[in-house]
Design a protein around this motif. Structure first.
Motif, PDB file in Angstrom:
ATOM      1  N   ARG A  98       0.733  -1.323   0.841  1.00 62.04           N
ATOM      2  CA  ARG A  98      -0.234  -0.032  -0.494  1.00 62.04           C
ATOM      3  C   ARG A  98       0.980   1.330   0.066  1.00 62.04           C
ATOM      4  O   ARG A  98       0.577   2.796  -0.450  1.00 62.04           O
ATOM      5  CB  ARG A  98      -1.167   0.139   0.929  1.00 62.04           C
ATOM      6  N   ASP A 101       2.601   1.743  -3.162  1.00 66.16           N
ATOM      7  CA  ASP A 101       1.608   2.646  -4.145  1.00 66.16           C
ATOM      8  C   ASP A 101       1.115   4.017  -3.973  1.00 66.16           C
ATOM      9  O   ASP A 101       0.595   4.869  -5.232  1.00 66.16           O
ATOM     10  CB  ASP A 101      -0.005   1.750  -4.214  1.00 66.16           C
ATOM     11  N   TYR A 102       0.832   4.168  -2.790  1.00 65.13           N
ATOM     12  CA  TYR A 102       0.356   5.499  -2.263  1.00 65.13           C
ATOM     13  C   TYR A 102       1.922   6.166  -2.569  1.00 65.13           C
ATOM     14  O   TYR A 102       1.266   7.387  -3.723  1.00 65.13           O
ATOM     15  CB  TYR A 102       0.367   5.684  -0.672  1.00 65.13           C
ATOM     16  N   GLN A 106       0.698   9.665  -5.429  1.00 70.69           N
ATOM     17  CA  GLN A 106       0.666  10.477  -4.671  1.00 70.69           C
ATOM     18  C   GLN A 106       1.438  11.724  -5.598  1.00 70.69           C
ATOM     19  O   GLN A 106       1.904  12.955  -5.711  1.00 70.69           O
ATOM     20  CB  GLN A 106       1.547  10.226  -3.611  1.00 70.69           C
ATOM     21  N   TYR A 132      -5.232  12.891  -6.323  1.00 68.67           N
ATOM     22  CA  TYR A 132      -4.449  12.195  -5.824  1.00 68.67           C
ATOM     23  C   TYR A 132      -5.233  10.697  -5.689  1.00 68.67           C
ATOM     24  O   TYR A 132      -5.408   9.242  -6.284  1.00 68.67           O
ATOM     25  CB  TYR A 132      -3.565  11.856  -4.031  1.00 68.67           C
ATOM     26  N   TYR A 133      -7.066  10.749  -4.998  1.00 64.85           N
ATOM     27  CA  TYR A 133      -8.063   9.963  -5.291  1.00 64.85           C
ATOM     28  C   TYR A 133      -8.553   9.992  -5.897  1.00 64.85           C
ATOM     29  O   TYR A 133      -9.250   8.165  -6.209  1.00 64.85           O
ATOM     30  CB  TYR A 133      -8.854  10.915  -3.871  1.00 64.85           C
ATOM     31  N   TYR A 136      -6.462   7.138  -7.182  1.00 67.93           N
ATOM     32  CA  TYR A 136      -5.867   6.646  -7.103  1.00 67.93           C
ATOM     33  C   TYR A 136      -7.244   5.356  -7.436  1.00 67.93           C
ATOM     34  O   TYR A 136      -6.525   4.228  -7.628  1.00 67.93           O
ATOM     35  CB  TYR A 136      -6.146   6.179  -5.231  1.00 67.93           C
ATOM     36  N   THR A 182     -11.536   3.847  -1.888  1.00 64.83           N
ATOM     37  CA  THR A 182     -10.638   5.896  -1.440  1.00 64.83           C
ATOM     38  C   THR A 182     -12.206   6.254  -1.660  1.00 64.83           C
ATOM     39  O   THR A 182     -11.665   7.098  -0.802  1.00 64.83           O
ATOM     40  CB  THR A 182     -10.736   5.102  -3.181  1.00 64.83           C
ATOM     41  N   GLY A 190      -8.063  10.114   6.080  1.00 62.86           N
ATOM     42  CA  GLY A 190      -6.754   9.391   6.056  1.00 62.86           C
ATOM     43  C   GLY A 190      -7.264   8.569   7.110  1.00 62.86           C
ATOM     44  O   GLY A 190      -7.163   6.939   7.719  1.00 62.86           O
ATOM     45  N   TRP A 193      -9.150   4.712   6.161  1.00 68.78           N
ATOM     46  CA  TRP A 193      -8.304   4.182   6.158  1.00 68.78           C
ATOM     47  C   TRP A 193      -7.344   3.127   6.960  1.00 68.78           C
ATOM     48  O   TRP A 193      -6.865   1.654   7.729  1.00 68.78           O
ATOM     49  CB  TRP A 193      -6.840   4.333   5.440  1.00 68.78           C
TER      50      TRP A 193
END
Length: 223
Positions: A98, A101-102, A106, A132-133, A136, A182, A190, A193
């Motif tokens: 994760r 990928d973040y 980003q 970003y959202y 992703y 997401t 956050g 998450w």
């Protein structure tokens, strides 16, 4: 002196027989206990099957382990590979995947926003986060639809699989998983998450986070 005539057909005492002098009735004595009631539930047999919930829905979708046994059967709660199926992915591998990928998404988001706004103001950072959202969501939906792996998962040797048979996620499952991971984060930053991940830590036996539950997927190792 009694007026009773022994040759008379009627009994003494008014011509009616006394109940106290009736002959004993045939049958079990009065002190015999009654037969026991039938055992079992009245729902053991009914018009819908042997049990009220044994119809076309079957048992729990999580009652049978598609990996052939308990995924936490090894000492210490580690995953167990049985009958050639992959073991569950470890938490360190999943978390690092994760993070990879973040960082990738980003950086791409900020690079795309940079030509249009500077990062010296709040608007620049806000624009990068919103982009970003969106990126992703698309990134994860597309990658998982292909083979169940993002770049981070490829690097950490884990993949997403369907809980039913271990196959790669279907298109609907991949996009559902990406959306549930997401979109709620857009509303609560956050914190979603964190809650999503903590749910998976306590989930038994498949270590499914909320986005896995919604898509009926599980994370397994590719090693």
């Amino acid at each position: 002196m009694s007026s009773y005539n022994p040759s008379s057909p009627e009994p003494e005492g008014g011509g009616k027989p006394s109940f106290d002098k009736q002959p004993p009735q045939s049958g079990p004595p009065s002190d015999t206990p009654p037969p026991p009631p039938p055992t079992g539930s009245p729902y053991d047999s009914n018009a819908y099957g042997a049990a009220p919930y044994n119809g076309s829905y079957g048992g729990s979708p999580y009652g049978d382990n598609p990996y052939g046994g308990s995924p936490t059967g090894q000492p210490g709660g580690g995953p167990e590979a049985i009958a050639g199926m992959p073991p569950l992915g470890t938490w360190p591998s999943r978390i690092l995947a994760r993070l990879i990928d973040y960082v990738i998404i980003q950086v791409i988001a900020f690079v795309l926003v940079l030509p249009f706004t500077g990062f010296g103001s709040r608007n620049g950072w806000t624009g990068g986060v919103w982009l970003y959202y969106g990126l992703y969501l698309i990134y994860e939906g597309v990658m998982l639809s292909r083979d169940g792996q993002t770049l981070g998962k490829k690097a950490m040797n884990v993949r997403v699989a369907m809980l039913a048979d271990g196959s790669s996620p279907t298109g609907s499952a991949a996009w559902t998983r990406a959306a549930v991971y997401t979109l709620p984060a857009v509303l609560c930053c956050g914190l979603w998450w964190v809650a999503d991940g903590v749910f998976g830590v306590f989930d038994k036996p498949y270590r499914q986070c909320i986005h896995d539950k919604s898509a009926k997927t599980v994370v397994v190792s590719t090693r």
